[in-house]
Enzyme design. Sequence first.
Site, mmCIF file in Angstrom:
data_model
loop_
_atom_site.group_PDB
_atom_site.id
_atom_site.type_symbol
_atom_site.label_atom_id
_atom_site.label_comp_id
_atom_site.label_asym_id
_atom_site.label_seq_id
_atom_site.Cartn_x
_atom_site.Cartn_y
_atom_site.Cartn_z
ATOM 1 N N PRO A 9 53.697 9.711 31.124
ATOM 2 C CA PRO A 9 54.550 10.618 31.899
ATOM 3 C C PRO A 9 54.820 10.123 33.311
ATOM 4 O O PRO A 9 55.732 10.610 33.985
ATOM 5 C CB PRO A 9 53.761 11.935 31.909
ATOM 6 N N GLU A 31 43.110 10.652 29.828
ATOM 7 C CA GLU A 31 43.813 10.528 31.110
ATOM 8 C C GLU A 31 44.614 9.238 31.214
ATOM 9 O O GLU A 31 45.208 8.962 32.252
ATOM 10 C CB GLU A 31 42.799 10.594 32.268
ATOM 11 N N ARG A 84 67.686 2.042 15.666
ATOM 12 C CA ARG A 84 69.034 2.357 15.191
ATOM 13 C C ARG A 84 70.104 1.481 15.852
ATOM 14 O O ARG A 84 71.242 1.444 15.390
ATOM 15 C CB ARG A 84 69.351 3.840 15.398
ATOM 16 N N ASP A 120 77.957 7.789 20.881
ATOM 17 C CA ASP A 120 76.806 8.664 21.110
ATOM 18 C C ASP A 120 76.778 9.150 22.550
ATOM 19 O O ASP A 120 77.317 8.516 23.457
ATOM 20 C CB ASP A 120 75.502 7.892 20.851
#
Length: 273
Positions: free
Chosen positions: A92, A119, A161, A176
Amino acid sequence: MRLDVVTIFPEYLEPLNVSLVGKARARGQLDVQVHDLREWTYDRHNTVDDTPYGGGPGMVMKTNPWGDALDSLLADGYEAGTGGPALVVPTPSGRPFTQELAVELSERPWLVFTPARYEGIDRRVMDEYATRMPVYEVSIGDYVLAGGEAAVLVITEAVARLLPGVLGNAESHRDDSFAPGAMANLLEGPVYTKPPEWRGRGIPDVLLSGHHGKIARWRRDEALRRTALNRPDLLERCDAAGFDKKDREMLSILGWAPEPGGRFWRKVPDVEE
């Protein structure tokens, strides 16, 4: 392309055997190898974590298992003739994962994923391997998961993809959302299929017109409309020079105008969409 994933939960990566990624593996377009980090532990408890220096809650993944695992995989890959490895670290605290980054990763021949738990991984691991290869610390969103395996699935599907031959229609990804080119910083508009009537709801007449120019314009307008509604932050980053006359007309209808100087777009106050 070769993909290696090192994890303490190999079973989490089972979805890589299905859908487009699974078919690409079966055809030999994608070589995916999942490895159990605990195979590189040397105590009877297969320990992969320890308490953090400096104190605090949670545990930190240890250097030795990760270092030994990565050294082993790199040696195997080089021996097999795979070149140009890159380390992908889902976290993150990494840079946002975007379509642009998916394209960049799809052009590499070999990706090694290190989904962490607890962590995270001792920082020295990333610092060490950054001296040997590109290291991508990547975040799939502004939230925290229990582990990085779900992020590996997201990144792998987005990258795979884009590989030649994986999609049935090679043109599929060019319109897209976020696709480089005309759709950069835009969301794809709504799509429809048969039947033409469902529960009293029809489809826009233009899609039945057979007029390719009008259909293309409608799709472009709908992309602008959806982006303005759902992701105004994307429009604010758009260079005004990238929009043609018709784009500008639609954006004006939606209540947007170039900022002073004319480079970026801003929402005009008190204009309802």
